[in-house]
Design an enzyme around this catalytic site. Structure first.
Site, PDB file in Angstrom:
ATOM      1  N   ASP A   1      -6.313   0.885   0.579  1.00 25.15           N
ATOM      2  CA  ASP A   1      -6.389   1.163   2.015  1.00 25.15           C
ATOM      3  C   ASP A   1      -7.783   0.749   2.493  1.00 25.15           C
ATOM      4  OD1 ASP A   1      -8.127   3.110   1.139  1.00 25.15           O
ATOM      5  OD2 ASP A   1      -7.226   4.720   2.311  1.00 25.15           O
TER       6      ASP A   1
ATOM      7  N   LYS B   1       0.841  -1.210   0.000  1.00 23.22           N
ATOM      8  CA  LYS B   1       0.000   0.000   0.000  1.00 23.22           C
ATOM      9  C   LYS B   1       0.876   1.260   0.000  1.00 23.22           C
ATOM     10  CE  LYS B   1      -1.814   1.717   3.720  1.00 23.22           C
ATOM     11  NZ  LYS B   1      -2.585   1.896   4.964  1.00 23.22           N
TER      12      LYS B   1
END
Ligand code: SF4
Length: 166
Positions: free
Chosen positions: A94, A75
């Protein structure tokens, strides 16, 4: 919270070398309000040490190199590559992207890496960076986890999520 913390942080520590040499207690105090501050301080110092020693103080610009840095998983690497370098290697997943991908029927998966795979198949590469920004913004502004503001949602007519509030 990160956006509130970083101006003072980047004013105090201006290079990777300075972050690597930061006093642990001082660094922890500056990032305290972001949560998990002990682990984060440890990762910041360790990642900065590698960036200073092995990359001449410049953040590396490939997925492979970013994933070696302490505290950096896919991420974060996608955020850095997309925002700092304009490179679409993958899609940031996310908590907002995860939730909205399910509500908007982009993916039925639970795991971020699987959701990312589905999104990468669904959307053209030149939209990957923007897509994550749009989903995160929409998640914060309207499509919140507990009570989405569906009556104010501009894509309400396209959405058939089970937990819609209209
Ligand atoms: S209609 Fe509601 S659940 Fe669907 S995307 Fe909009 S805010 Fe989210």
């Amino acid at each position: 919270m990160v956006n509130l913390i970083t101006p003072a942080l980047f004013k105090k520590y201006r290079t990777a070398e300075q972050f690597a040499n930061a006093g642990t207690a001082e660094l922890e105090a500056m990032i305290h309000s972001s949560g998990f501050f002990r682990n984060k301080a440890k990762s910041i110092k360790a990642a900065s040490r590698i960036i200073a020693d092995e990359y001449g103080g410049k953040v590396p610009a490939t997925m492979e190199e970013l994933l070696i840095l302490p505290g950096v998983a896919r991420k974060t690497a996608n955020v850095v590559l997309g925002v700092a370098f304009g490179k679409a290697e993958g899609i940031v997943v996310d908590t907002h992207v995860q939730r909205l991908s399910r509500r908007l029927d982009f993916s039925k998966e639970e795991r971020p890496d699987k959701i990312e795979d589905d999104l990468m198949k669904l959307f053209p590469r030149n939209k990957w960076i923007l897509l994550a920004h749009l989903l995160i913004h929409h998640g914060r502004a309207k499509c919140s986890a507990l009570r989405p503001k569906c009556a104010q949602c501009p894509i309400e007519d396209l959405c058939y999520a089970e937990d819609k509030t209209v």
